[in-house]
Design a protein around this motif. Structure first.
Motif, PDB file in Angstrom:
ATOM      1  N   PHE A 143       0.836  -1.195   0.000  1.00 11.46           N
ATOM      2  CA  PHE A 143       0.000   0.000   0.000  1.00 11.46           C
ATOM      3  C   PHE A 143       0.876   1.251   0.000  1.00 11.46           C
ATOM      4  O   PHE A 143       1.969   1.271   0.578  1.00 11.46           O
ATOM      5  N   LEU A 144       0.365   2.300  -0.630  1.00 13.01           N
ATOM      6  CA  LEU A 144       0.935   3.639  -0.497  1.00 13.01           C
ATOM      7  C   LEU A 144       0.036   4.363   0.491  1.00 13.01           C
ATOM      8  O   LEU A 144      -1.172   4.488   0.262  1.00 13.01           O
ATOM      9  N   VAL A 145       0.599   4.790   1.620  1.00 11.79           N
ATOM     10  CA  VAL A 145      -0.207   5.368   2.703  1.00 11.79           C
ATOM     11  C   VAL A 145       0.229   6.794   2.982  1.00 11.79           C
ATOM     12  O   VAL A 145       1.424   7.089   3.076  1.00 11.79           O
ATOM     13  N   ARG A 146      -0.755   7.685   3.110  1.00  6.90           N
ATOM     14  CA  ARG A 146      -0.495   9.084   3.432  1.00  6.90           C
ATOM     15  C   ARG A 146      -0.919   9.337   4.872  1.00  6.90           C
ATOM     16  O   ARG A 146      -2.082   9.172   5.216  1.00  6.90           O
ATOM     17  N   LEU A 147       0.044   9.721   5.711  1.00  4.85           N
ATOM     18  CA  LEU A 147      -0.209   9.943   7.129  1.00  4.85           C
ATOM     19  C   LEU A 147      -0.250  11.424   7.432  1.00  4.85           C
ATOM     20  O   LEU A 147       0.534  12.189   6.878  1.00  4.85           O
ATOM     21  N   GLN A 148      -1.131  11.802   8.338  1.00  2.36           N
ATOM     22  CA  GLN A 148      -1.255  13.198   8.730  1.00  2.36           C
ATOM     23  C   GLN A 148      -0.831  13.385  10.194  1.00  2.36           C
ATOM     24  O   GLN A 148      -0.835  12.428  10.979  1.00  2.36           O
ATOM     25  N   PRO A 149      -0.449  14.598  10.564  1.00  7.30           N
ATOM     26  CA  PRO A 149      -0.064  14.859  11.959  1.00  7.30           C
ATOM     27  C   PRO A 149      -1.210  14.533  12.903  1.00  7.30           C
ATOM     28  O   PRO A 149      -2.385  14.642  12.548  1.00  7.30           O
ATOM     29  N   SER A 202       2.503  10.749  11.334  1.00  8.34           N
ATOM     30  CA  SER A 202       3.475  11.771  10.966  1.00  8.34           C
ATOM     31  C   SER A 202       4.085  12.358  12.230  1.00  8.34           C
ATOM     32  O   SER A 202       3.389  12.629  13.199  1.00  8.34           O
ATOM     33  N   ALA A 203       5.408  12.560  12.191  1.00  7.99           N
ATOM     34  CA  ALA A 203       6.116  13.017  13.386  1.00  7.99           C
ATOM     35  C   ALA A 203       6.104  14.529  13.555  1.00  7.99           C
ATOM     36  O   ALA A 203       6.468  15.044  14.604  1.00  7.99           O
ATOM     37  N   ASP A 204       5.693  15.258  12.513  1.00  5.03           N
ATOM     38  CA  ASP A 204       5.643  16.708  12.643  1.00  5.03           C
ATOM     39  C   ASP A 204       4.359  17.236  12.009  1.00  5.03           C
ATOM     40  O   ASP A 204       3.392  16.499  11.864  1.00  5.03           O
ATOM     41  N   GLU A 205       4.360  18.491  11.626  1.00  2.00           N
ATOM     42  CA  GLU A 205       3.135  19.112  11.120  1.00  2.00           C
ATOM     43  C   GLU A 205       2.922  18.920   9.620  1.00  2.00           C
ATOM     44  O   GLU A 205       2.029  19.506   9.046  1.00  2.00           O
ATOM     45  N   ARG A 206       3.762  18.102   9.015  1.00  5.35           N
ATOM     46  CA  ARG A 206       3.615  17.852   7.582  1.00  5.35           C
ATOM     47  C   ARG A 206       3.101  16.442   7.322  1.00  5.35           C
ATOM     48  O   ARG A 206       3.225  15.558   8.157  1.00  5.35           O
ATOM     49  N   GLU A 207       2.576  16.258   6.126  1.00  2.51           N
ATOM     50  CA  GLU A 207       2.178  14.913   5.712  1.00  2.51           C
ATOM     51  C   GLU A 207       3.407  14.028   5.547  1.00  2.51           C
ATOM     52  O   GLU A 207       4.481  14.506   5.178  1.00  2.51           O
ATOM     53  N   ALA A 208       3.269  12.754   5.845  1.00  4.82           N
ATOM     54  CA  ALA A 208       4.325  11.782   5.574  1.00  4.82           C
ATOM     55  C   ALA A 208       3.768  10.742   4.612  1.00  4.82           C
ATOM     56  O   ALA A 208       2.593  10.376   4.676  1.00  4.82           O
ATOM     57  N   LEU A 209       4.621  10.286   3.709  1.00  2.00           N
ATOM     58  CA  LEU A 209       4.211   9.310   2.711  1.00  2.00           C
ATOM     59  C   LEU A 209       5.042   8.055   2.904  1.00  2.00           C
ATOM     60  O   LEU A 209       6.273   8.124   2.942  1.00  2.00           O
ATOM     61  N   ILE A 210       4.392   6.909   3.045  1.00  2.45           N
ATOM     62  CA  ILE A 210       5.117   5.663   3.278  1.00  2.45           C
ATOM     63  C   ILE A 210       4.652   4.557   2.335  1.00  2.45           C
ATOM     64  O   ILE A 210       3.510   4.553   1.879  1.00  2.45           O
TER      65      ILE A 210
END
Length: 218
Positions: A143-149, A202-210
């Motif tokens: 999967f391509l997953v988009r994580l939010q803060p 996400s570890a900060d205020e930005r989106e992370a993509l995994i």
């Protein structure tokens, strides 16, 4: 798969990823996949009542009824556990291609699945795209997953049979795994047994993509 939280609309996230990656933006208003309705259809093909389905999966009948009626939305971990119980794949609840010996998923054909898509509407808690849809008899689910803060305290951790591999494509990701809490940055990865209670965001205020690859076990 762990739970993720989301503060922006899906269209906002997809547009931002498109700008950063140079990909063309997808049309706005993509329909959310009604996962709960697919779970109900799957149960009905087995000729099982909600109570019987609950007894087999270990989830409460009340929770399953809420999922089927789109009152709550299942995490990937929940779908993995259901799929494991009945020897099927997570993609059976997402819908899509006819399965065959191999699968090619073009970027313009990926189906974005929202963790939420409730009858009453509302924002999604996270989005993911199946990268293995259409491969028959597969043992892995990429999967391509988009994580939010996080906008609130972390949700309950997920645990299920199998293994998971996560690779950070962009941003920073906090991984809570058993007693471990660590931050992964772009290019970092982690591989663990899914039976260990886990949660990532996400570890900060930005989106992370995994990139997340789940081996359901068996």
């Amino acid at each position: 798969m762990p739970d993720f939280t989301r503060d922006e609309t899906m269209d906002d996230v997809l547009s931002e990823v498109a700008r950063e990656s140079g990909e063309q933006e997808r049309p706005t208003g993509d329909p959310e996949v009604p996962v709960g309705e697919h779970v109900r259809a799957f149960r009905e093909t087995l000729g099982m009542t909600v109570q019987q389905f609950a007894e087999r999966t270990g989830f409460s009948a009340a929770l399953l009824a809420q999922i089927e009626n789109r009152m709550v939305s299942p995490s990937l971990g929940t779908l993995v556990k259901i799929a494991n119980t009945f020897g099927t794949t997570v993609s059976s609840f997402i819908g899509g291609k006819v399965e065959r010996e191999f699968s090619i998923v073009r970027k313009e054909d990926r189906t974005t699945v929202s963790r939420v898509g409730l009858k009453e509407g509302g924002k999604s808690t996270y989005t993911y795209e199946s990268l293995g849809a259409g491969k028959a008899g597969r043992k892995m689910e990429p999967f391509l997953v988009r994580l939010q803060p996080l906008s609130e305290s972390p949700a309950a951790r997920s645990a299920h049979d199998g293994e998971e591999f996560l690779y950070v494509l962009s941003g920073k990701v906090t991984v809570c795994l058993g007693d471990l809490s660590d931050v992964l940055e772009e290019g970092d990865s982690i591989y663990y047994n899914s039976t260990i209670p886990h949660h990532v965001h996400s570890a900060d205020e930005r989106e992370a993509l995994i990139l997340a690859v789940i081996h359901a076990g068996g």
